[in-house]
Design an enzyme around this catalytic site. Structure first.
Site, short mmCIF file in Angstrom:
data_model
loop_
_atom_site.label_atom_id
_atom_site.label_comp_id
_atom_site.label_asym_id
_atom_site.label_seq_id
_atom_site.Cartn_x
_atom_site.Cartn_y
_atom_site.Cartn_z
N ASP A 1 0.79 -1.20 0.11
CA ASP A 1 -0.17 0.01 0.03
C ASP A 1 0.98 1.24 -0.04
OD1 ASP A 1 -2.16 1.74 0.00
OD2 ASP A 1 -2.98 0.94 1.75
C1 BGC Z 1 -4.97 3.35 -0.14
C2 BGC Z 1 -4.94 2.28 -0.87
C3 BGC Z 1 -4.95 2.79 -2.37
C4 BGC Z 1 -3.58 3.65 -2.31
C5 BGC Z 1 -3.15 4.42 -3.41
C6 BGC Z 1 -3.89 4.25 0.12
O1 BGC Z 1 -3.94 5.42 0.95
O2 BGC Z 1 -5.06 2.56 1.44
O3 BGC Z 1 -6.19 1.43 -0.96
O4 BGC Z 1 -4.97 1.84 -3.29
O5 BGC Z 1 -3.63 4.84 -1.31
O6 BGC Z 1 -4.29 5.42 -3.69
#
Ligand code: BGC
Length: 990
Positions: A376
């Protein structure tokens, strides 16, 4: 609780390293660096422009006059003055942490050492599992791995590294961009959110959210939505979609991101995720099962975001991990998912993106995952440790802080391979997994995915809505520009079909009718008892509540939909998208009600002092209320991601009370006229303030419908379509009814906040059933405009023997091997003449003297590989787990007056007295969902429904045997219309 930072655990990094870990210089940064970084920190300053009307000019966060506009993402919390500044979550949390530390020190000095000792969670650490299993061991991926090996075998070290590491936040057009290997035709991969559409993308569908999809209980629709989503992504040049989400799983009813997933049950989540993945991948796009695992709340989900230096630790016992949280990931892998995203939080005090037990052990060995694990965004907290623990792709490439250009991989992993801290075959495995996923989805087909020089790649920009824009907007010294937005329409195309229609279908099937006294619904377009009982004139209908109306500032006025203004179509955060349009409920009502016979009164302010009087003048009242939540980097109205309570927001409950008590005035019996309540919500809500009021006749839980909100609602309200949604969670009478462990941890309880999943298997309906708590509406519940019955149930058990484990794990095929010779460091030097973009993440090293060789203290397992799990052997786990154990047949009849769809739900109760090898009785939930089917039946017709139950469905995870065990004894299987409306049950012995 353990107050040691997780770094001190053996698992996360080797003990007493003979030299500094590579990321050491990045763990602390000087103030000047931080302030420079803050200028670019998207968590603090994203100012992406929003378009509510295509005629408005749009601006980029990187436009030169950016100072002129307020900071958008965190505006509600970051622009307060005076004492309120201390309420900003990070500061507030810092104060709390300091207070906490002071109190803790005092406690210790008062002889409270035992408090510390006693509070260490029982399962507080994670077992080391090394080395990382190689991809390419199952037949269904064999061809792709062969091709990948041919390709990767030709790559240099830096080319390999380039594929594993993102180029940095906003360095390319997508939210994640990997480095390309142009020489060999391997493109920069575009990774884009998210689960309900495409974030920051123009002219695309805003589908209903996951929770709405879960509420449909319709497998075909789940697949169709996934297919449409994948189709749109492909047409926009997105290789990897960052969805579906199945973690959070809904353990905590107030969890901020529950709505991105499909409901509070692993089987419902697993089936919905698998269908979605099949759909997305059948369109040729890599799906991402996220967030692995235990990311059940937003507070403290990641380091520093909440003021704590470390992310929360979700402490999960082994059986619960298998039977609940990892379950939908196993279904996803079985469906062939090509990517998994590890989560921000820690699990058992080891970060999920460097937890070798979770990644190497459970995901790659036991569940047999063949694709790649991506982090993530900034969930990666170490360089070498994460690589060894099974991480394959660093996203978005940034290191411990956003956009400082100091990746934990990139150059650092090049060094790590050169000095042998990361074995070459680990890097090869990462690259092979990524390349194999690309081949597996046919993305090497130049006709469908032309490379950038032939016009391929993303045809949109996440950072501006202008046609022409910067190519690397995150880099301060890049001024390169080009056409970045091509405005390709993807919603309704000949090839892909009509996605507006599909969204409407999903949205209406996700509406759950929970109350319908006197069959008040459906209503007539001309009014129910035209002419008005009161005045003899037109039938008077009052529509009350902001949730029926437009956000006056525009559909997309709040960044990432981070506010609750107007009707609620989706939650907020990275899982939200730009609405191409939004059909407001009021627009659909205006359009549908016959103006010749109906007089519509509209009250859009929840606090309108005239609401009581206006309600008393109506023949029928419709009240709209809602409850919103989202991702933790945004906060609105005091809701910091996770909800603060489960009531309707913005005074909705009080409005419903006022209207229901006063609608139509009182008749001669003292009764009010009928009120219908519609609730848009991110999850379970407490309805008790008004649900039993005599005036409240009908209630619709309309979840998060996406762009087609009003149309979908009208389909149900007017009876054009019979409601068939079922609750994907339990609605309790009081929040405490969800159990003592169901609350959000709002304040840190340690330097590493600890959250023990003490309830184990027992949350949502499993908790209610075990403790005999009566819910308001149980899991699986929902009404229809017709009557269904079940009869003639037949069970055919497949003669598996009780007390047994699945057949031995199949051997699998040999993974490809590449030459593991470590190249000369000179090969990794900066290429001459290459212009360096500031803060861009590169794979090159500056000098060969950076490479210091020596003995690297690998964690346990590199000399003695971990034993393979008997539960593994194929995608989804041991294939024998999916052997049919039981076949069921039942007849569904529709004896009402309209055609409709019913959801048949299958619950299983495992033997109560079965003992584990050590003689302990294995505790079993009262019943668990194991299958469901949605079936259409016309009036006076019948349908024969067949269902299959697998060995895994009848097994429990035995922690002693470390395997799935089919217990011996008496099982009960029940079919019904909800978790408490079980109509046909039968027992059998195994
Ligand atoms: C989120 C993810 C997301 C990523 C990219 C993170 O803050 O937890 O679910 O895919 O950002 O935007």
């Amino acid at each position: 609780m353990p107050f040691k930072a997780p770094e001190s655990y053996e698992l996360d990094r080797p003990v007493s390293p003979s030299r500094e870990p590579f990321d050491a210089p990045y763990r602390y940064s000087s103030d000047s660096e931080v302030s420079e970084i803050n200028d670019f920190d998207p968590l603090k300053s994203s100012d992406r422009p929003y378009r509510d009307d295509a005629s408005q000019p749009l601006r980029s966060v990187f436009d030169s006059d950016k100072g002129a506009r307020p900071l958008a993402w965190l505006d509600t919390q970051r622009q307060r003055g005076g004492w309120q500044r201390w309420l900003i979550p990070s500061r507030f949390m810092c104060i709390l942490v300091l207070l906490f530390i002071a109190t803790f020190v005092l406690l210790l000095s008062a002889g409270g050492i035992w408090v510390y000792r006693e509070a260490v969670p029982k399962d507080g650490q994670s077992e080391p599992w090394y080395p990382s299993p190689k991809g390419g061991v199952v037949k269904s991926w064999q061809e792709s791995y062969k091709k990948a090996a041919d390709l990767v075998g030709q790559m240099t070290l830096v080319e390999k590294v380039n594929i594993t590491t993102g180029t940095g936040w906003s360095m390319g057009m997508c939210v994640g961009n990997t480095g390309p290997v142009d020489r060999l035709g391997f493109p920069s991969l575009c990774l884009q959110d998210g689960p309900l559409g495409m974030r920051f993308v123009d002219n695309a569908t805003a589908f209903p959210a996951g929770i709405t999809v879960g509420a449909t209980w319709n497998k075909d629709l789940m697949y169709a939505r996934g297919k449409a989503h994948g189709f749109e992504a492909k047409k926009k040049g997105i290789h990897v979609l960052l969805g579906p989400s199945m973690g959070p799983l809904g353990r905590l009813p107030a969890g901020g991101r529950n709505w991105e997933g499909f409901g509070s049950d692993p089987v419902l989540q697993g089936i919905a995720a698998a269908q979605t993945i099949k759909g997305i991948q059948d369109s040729g796009v890599i799906a991402t099962a996220k967030h692995y695992v235990g990311n059940e709340q937003e507070h403290f989900r990641q380091s520093w975001e909440w003021g704590t230096p470390n992310a929360i630790s979700s402490n999960i016992d082994d059986r619960t991990l298998h039977e609940i949280y990892a379950w939908p990931f196993a279904d996803s892998v079985r469906a062939g998912v090509a990517s998994v995203m590890c989560s921000y939080n820690q699990v058992n005090n080891s970060y999920a993106c460097q937890n070798s037990k979770l990644l190497n052990g459970v995901l790659k060995d036991e569940i047999g995952f063949q694709g790649f694990v991506q982090s993530d965004w900034l969930a990666q907290r170490s360089g070498v440790a994460a690589a060894l623990a099974g991480l394959d792709m660093s996203m978005p490439g940034d290191g411990l802080i956003w956009q400082d250009g100091k990746s934990l991989w990139g150059t650092e992993i090049t060094k790590a391979v050169l000095n042998s801290s990361v074995p070459m075959d680990r890097l090869d495995d990462m690259v092979l997994r990524i390349a194999a996923a690309w081949y597996q989805l046919g993305q090497d087909d130049q006709k469908v995915w032309p490379n950038a020089t032939n016009g391929g790649g993303p045809n949109f920009s996440s950072w501006t809505d202008d046609e022409y824009g910067e190519l690397h907007p995150g880099s301060p010294n890049s001024k390169e520009k080009g056409v970045v937005n091509k405005f390709v329409p993807v919603r309704n195309t000949e090839e892909g079909g009509n996605h507006d229609e599909l969204s409407r279908k999903v949205a209406r099937e996700g509406i759950v009718l929970v109350k319908n006294e006197n069959n008040v619904l459906p209503i007539h377009r001309k009014g129910d008892s035209y002419p008005s009982k009161k005045s003899g004139g037109k039938f008077k209908i009052g529509v009350f509540g902001e949730d029926a109306f437009a956000n006056p500032k525009g559909d997309n006025a709040c960044a990432d939909r981070g506010c609750n203004e107007g009707t609620l179509a989706m939650g907020w955060g990275s899982g939200a998208v730009e609405l191409p349009y939004l059909v407001k409920p009021i627009d659909a009502l205006r359009k549908n009600f016959d103006a010749e016979t109906i007089d519509l009164t509209e009250v859009s302010d929840n606090h309108d002092a005239k609401a009581k009087k206006l309600a008393s003048e109506q023949d029928l009242c419709i009240v709209f209320v809602n409850s919103d939540a989202g991702e933790g980097f945004l906060s609105w109205g005091g809701v910091k991601g996770d909800r603060n309570d489960l009531y309707a927001q913005k005074g909705g409950d009080e409005l419903a009370q006022t209207v229901a008590a006063n609608c139509g005035g009182k008749d001669s019996n003292g009764d009010a006229a009928d009120t219908i309540v519609v609730m848009h919500t991110v999850g379970p809500a407490i309805l008790e303030k008004w649900i039993d009021l005599p005036g409240v006749k009908s209630v619709l839980i309309a979840h998060l419908p996406g762009q087609e909100s009003g149309n979908a609602l009208a389909d149900i309200l007017f009876g054009d379509v019979n409601p068939s949604g079922r609750l994907p969670y339990t609605i309790a009478k009081a929040e405490k009814d969800y159990g003592p462990d169901s609350g959000i941890l709002y304040y840190p309880n340690g330097v590493v906040p600890q959250q023990d999943f003490k309830e184990g298997l027992y949350f949502d309906y499993r908790y209610f059933d075990k403790n005999d708590v009566t819910p308001r509406y149980e899991f699986g519940y929902g009404l229809s405009y017709t009557n269904f019955s079940l009869s003639s149930m037949f069970i055919d058990s497949q003669h598996l023997s009780g007390g047994s484990e699945p057949a031995s794990r199949p051997k699998g095929i040999e993974p490809p091997t590449l030459d593991t010779k470590v190249p000369n460091p000179k090969e990794a030097l900066w290429p001459e003449g290459l212009r360096k973009l500031k803060k861009f993440v590169y794979p090159y090293i500056s000098s060969v003297s950076d490479i210091r060789t020596g003995q690297y203290p690998y964690p346990k397992g590199y000399d003695k590989p971990h034993a393979l799990s008997p539960a593994g052997g194929a995608e989804g786990g041991n294939p024998d787990l999916y052997t049919s154990a039981l076949k069921l047949q039942v007849t569904l009849a529709n004896s009402g007056k309209v055609a409709g769809d019913s959801v048949i739900q299958l619950y299983v109760s495992l033997p109560k007295d079965f003992k584990s090898p050590s003689g302990k009785v294995v505790d079993m939930p009262v019943r668990v969902l194991r299958q469901f089917e949605k079936v259409h039946v016309d009036v006076d017709e019948r349908a024969v429904v067949n269902m299959d139950v697998t060995r895994r469905d009848l097994s429990y995870w035995d922690v002693e045997r470390q395997n799935w065990v089919l217990p011996k004894g008496t099982f009960e299987v029940c079919l019904g219309f909800s978790s408490r409306q079980l109509v046909a049950c039968d027992k059998f012995d195994l």
